[in-house]
Design a protein around this motif. Structure first.
Motif, short mmCIF file in Angstrom:
data_model
loop_
_atom_site.label_atom_id
_atom_site.label_comp_id
_atom_site.label_asym_id
_atom_site.label_seq_id
_atom_site.Cartn_x
_atom_site.Cartn_y
_atom_site.Cartn_z
N HIS A 239 0.85 -1.19 0.00
CA HIS A 239 0.00 0.00 0.00
C HIS A 239 0.88 1.24 0.00
O HIS A 239 2.11 1.17 0.09
CB HIS A 239 -0.94 0.01 1.21
CG HIS A 239 -0.25 -0.19 2.53
ND1 HIS A 239 0.57 0.76 3.11
CD2 HIS A 239 -0.24 -1.25 3.38
CE1 HIS A 239 1.03 0.31 4.25
NE2 HIS A 239 0.57 -0.92 4.44
N GLY A 240 0.25 2.41 -0.07
CA GLY A 240 0.97 3.66 -0.06
C GLY A 240 1.55 3.95 1.32
O GLY A 240 1.02 3.50 2.34
N TYR A 241 2.62 4.75 1.35
CA TYR A 241 3.31 4.97 2.62
C TYR A 241 2.50 5.80 3.62
O TYR A 241 2.80 5.80 4.82
CB TYR A 241 4.66 5.64 2.37
CG TYR A 241 4.60 7.09 1.93
CD1 TYR A 241 4.71 8.13 2.85
CD2 TYR A 241 4.44 7.42 0.59
CE1 TYR A 241 4.65 9.45 2.45
CE2 TYR A 241 4.38 8.74 0.18
CZ TYR A 241 4.48 9.75 1.11
OH TYR A 241 4.43 11.06 0.71
N GLN A 242 1.43 6.44 3.17
CA GLN A 242 0.58 7.20 4.08
C GLN A 242 -0.73 6.47 4.40
O GLN A 242 -1.61 7.04 5.04
CB GLN A 242 0.26 8.56 3.47
CG GLN A 242 1.48 9.47 3.31
CD GLN A 242 1.13 10.79 2.65
OE1 GLN A 242 0.39 10.85 1.68
NE2 GLN A 242 1.67 11.88 3.20
N GLN A 243 -0.85 5.22 3.97
CA GLN A 243 -2.11 4.49 4.13
C GLN A 243 -2.08 3.44 5.23
O GLN A 243 -3.07 2.74 5.44
CB GLN A 243 -2.48 3.81 2.80
CG GLN A 243 -2.77 4.79 1.67
CD GLN A 243 -2.99 4.09 0.35
OE1 GLN A 243 -2.38 3.06 0.07
NE2 GLN A 243 -3.86 4.65 -0.49
N GLN A 244 -1.00 3.34 5.95
CA GLN A 244 -0.85 2.26 6.91
C GLN A 244 -1.96 2.25 7.96
O GLN A 244 -2.56 1.21 8.24
CB GLN A 244 0.53 2.35 7.60
CG GLN A 244 0.85 1.15 8.50
CD GLN A 244 0.29 1.29 9.91
OE1 GLN A 244 0.19 2.41 10.42
NE2 GLN A 244 -0.06 0.18 10.53
N SER A 245 -2.26 3.40 8.54
CA SER A 245 -3.27 3.47 9.58
C SER A 245 -4.64 3.06 9.06
O SER A 245 -5.38 2.30 9.71
CB SER A 245 -3.33 4.89 10.16
OG SER A 245 -4.34 5.00 11.14
N ALA A 246 -4.98 3.53 7.86
CA ALA A 246 -6.28 3.21 7.26
C ALA A 246 -6.37 1.72 6.94
O ALA A 246 -7.40 1.08 7.19
CB ALA A 246 -6.50 4.03 6.00
N VAL A 247 -5.29 1.14 6.41
CA VAL A 247 -5.29 -0.29 6.09
C VAL A 247 -5.41 -1.12 7.36
O VAL A 247 -6.13 -2.13 7.40
CB VAL A 247 -4.01 -0.66 5.31
CG1 VAL A 247 -3.90 -2.18 5.14
CG2 VAL A 247 -4.01 0.02 3.94
N ALA A 271 3.95 -2.03 3.39
CA ALA A 271 3.07 -3.21 3.33
C ALA A 271 2.53 -3.50 4.72
O ALA A 271 3.10 -3.08 5.73
CB ALA A 271 3.83 -4.41 2.79
N THR A 272 1.43 -4.23 4.75
CA THR A 272 0.83 -4.64 6.02
C THR A 272 0.52 -6.13 5.95
O THR A 272 0.02 -6.63 4.93
CB THR A 272 -0.45 -3.85 6.33
OG1 THR A 272 -0.10 -2.48 6.58
CG2 THR A 272 -1.16 -4.41 7.55
N ILE A 273 0.83 -6.81 7.04
CA ILE A 273 0.55 -8.24 7.14
C ILE A 273 -0.37 -8.48 8.33
O ILE A 273 -0.28 -7.78 9.35
CB ILE A 273 1.86 -9.05 7.28
CG1 ILE A 273 1.57 -10.54 7.16
CG2 ILE A 273 2.59 -8.72 8.57
CD1 ILE A 273 2.83 -11.36 7.00
N ALA A 274 -1.30 -9.40 8.18
CA ALA A 274 -2.25 -9.70 9.24
C ALA A 274 -2.63 -11.17 9.17
O ALA A 274 -2.39 -11.84 8.15
CB ALA A 274 -3.48 -8.81 9.13
N GLN A 275 -3.25 -11.64 10.24
CA GLN A 275 -3.64 -13.05 10.32
C GLN A 275 -5.14 -13.14 10.58
O GLN A 275 -5.70 -12.35 11.33
CB GLN A 275 -2.86 -13.75 11.44
CG GLN A 275 -2.78 -15.24 11.30
CD GLN A 275 -1.68 -15.85 12.18
OE1 GLN A 275 -1.12 -15.16 13.03
NE2 GLN A 275 -1.38 -17.10 11.97
N TYR A 276 -5.77 -14.12 9.93
CA TYR A 276 -7.20 -14.31 10.08
C TYR A 276 -7.46 -15.40 11.11
O TYR A 276 -7.14 -16.56 10.89
CB TYR A 276 -7.83 -14.69 8.74
CG TYR A 276 -9.33 -14.85 8.82
CD1 TYR A 276 -10.14 -13.75 9.09
CD2 TYR A 276 -9.93 -16.10 8.62
CE1 TYR A 276 -11.52 -13.88 9.17
CE2 TYR A 276 -11.30 -16.23 8.70
CZ TYR A 276 -12.09 -15.12 8.97
OH TYR A 276 -13.46 -15.27 9.06
#
Length: 281
Positions: A239-247, A271-276
């Motif tokens: 994602h964009g470098y200013q979108q981390q909080s929104a993502v 980038a953002t990583i997450a687990q389901y």
């Protein structure tokens, strides 16, 4: 006939407004002469055939108009692979190799099922398959031209085990579930002034833009991924470098946890990583 040294000097002057005119002049000449860069330095007085010199001048003139070097060459190197490119797809960028590095570092099953959404040239899927041949990698794109190009790149790089499908995100995947979903989706705002700069002026807008805030596709992926991830499966998004909080908020609201951001080599949120872990109520 003009020699190598003179041709490079001319090209550097013509390309004076690009970021690195000397490097690009050398890259384009190596392409025309089908040689490595060391050849240019070893034989600066070597004469260039007229037909090749004409080809070189045409490429330099096209580059002056802003056309990306990758499109002029017809390929871009990504990870350890050489990938064919076309104006139908986004040009693979070094920043996206971060997704490959992160994916390879995850604790996934030996025969993990991995999905690359919006594969374009096939860059992420093919890079992962080259490192983890036992993984079951699927790549999808909604554009038929991108699907065909990704399939060509799979053949060229002898990665025949990758399944490449035409699909509007998850539309052709039925009930299939994956241990990892990875994507470099469109994430640029539709009115971003960045779209009028540099190489992106020549790249397909469908691979770049995603609504007023650039997050429409990420919202869709986050919501739909819940039905296509195994329990404890991972999602990994550029994602964009200013979108981390929104993502982060988007993923949290869709039932993801262990959410964290990954910075690129420029120390920007990339980038953002997450687990389901739970069903969305």
């Amino acid at each position: 006939m003009t020699d190598i040294q003179s041709a490079l000097g001319w090209a550097r002057a013509e390309l004076g407004e690009v970021e690195n005119p000397g490097l690009e002049a050398s890259i384009l000449l190596c392409h025309c002469l089908q040689c490595e860069s060391v050849y240019l330095h070893t034989w600066p007085e070597k004469k260039i055939e007229t037909s090749l010199l004409d080809q070189y001048r045409q490429l330099v003139n096209k580059r002056k108009t802003g056309q990306p070097v990758a499109y002029l060459l017809g390929y871009r190197d990504f990870w350890t692979l050489r990938l064919q490119v076309s104006p139908h797809t986004l040009i693979p960028r070094a920043e996206t190799e971060l997704l490959v590095e992160q994916a390879l570092g995850l604790d996934l099953p030996k025969n993990a099922k991995v999905l690359d959404l919006g594969t374009g040239t096939g860059a992420i899927a093919l890079a992962l398959a080259s490192e983890k041949p036992q993984w079951q990698v699927t790549a999808v794109d909604f554009k038929s031209e991108a699907v065909e190009l990704a399939r060509q790149n799979a053949v060229i790089n002898q990665l025949h085990q990758v399944t490449i499908l035409q699909s509007n995100w998850f539309s052709a995947l039925a009930e299939n579930k994956f241990d990892l979903i990875v994507s470099n989706p469109p994430y640029v705002e539709t009115d971003s002034p960045w779209l009028k700069q540099g190489d992106v002026r020549f790249e397909p807008s469908s691979a770049l833009t995603s609504g007023k805030d650039g997050l429409d596709d990420i919202r869709h992926i986050a919501e739909a991924s819940a039905n296509h991830l195994c329990l404890n499966g991972f999602i990994l998004l550029e994602h964009g470098y200013q979108q981390q909080s929104a993502v982060h908020k988007i993923l949290e609201n869709k039932g993801f946890s262990s959410i964290h951001c990954i910075k690129d080599l420029a120390n920007l949120d990339r980038a953002t990583i997450a687990q389901y872990r739970q069903a969305v109520v």
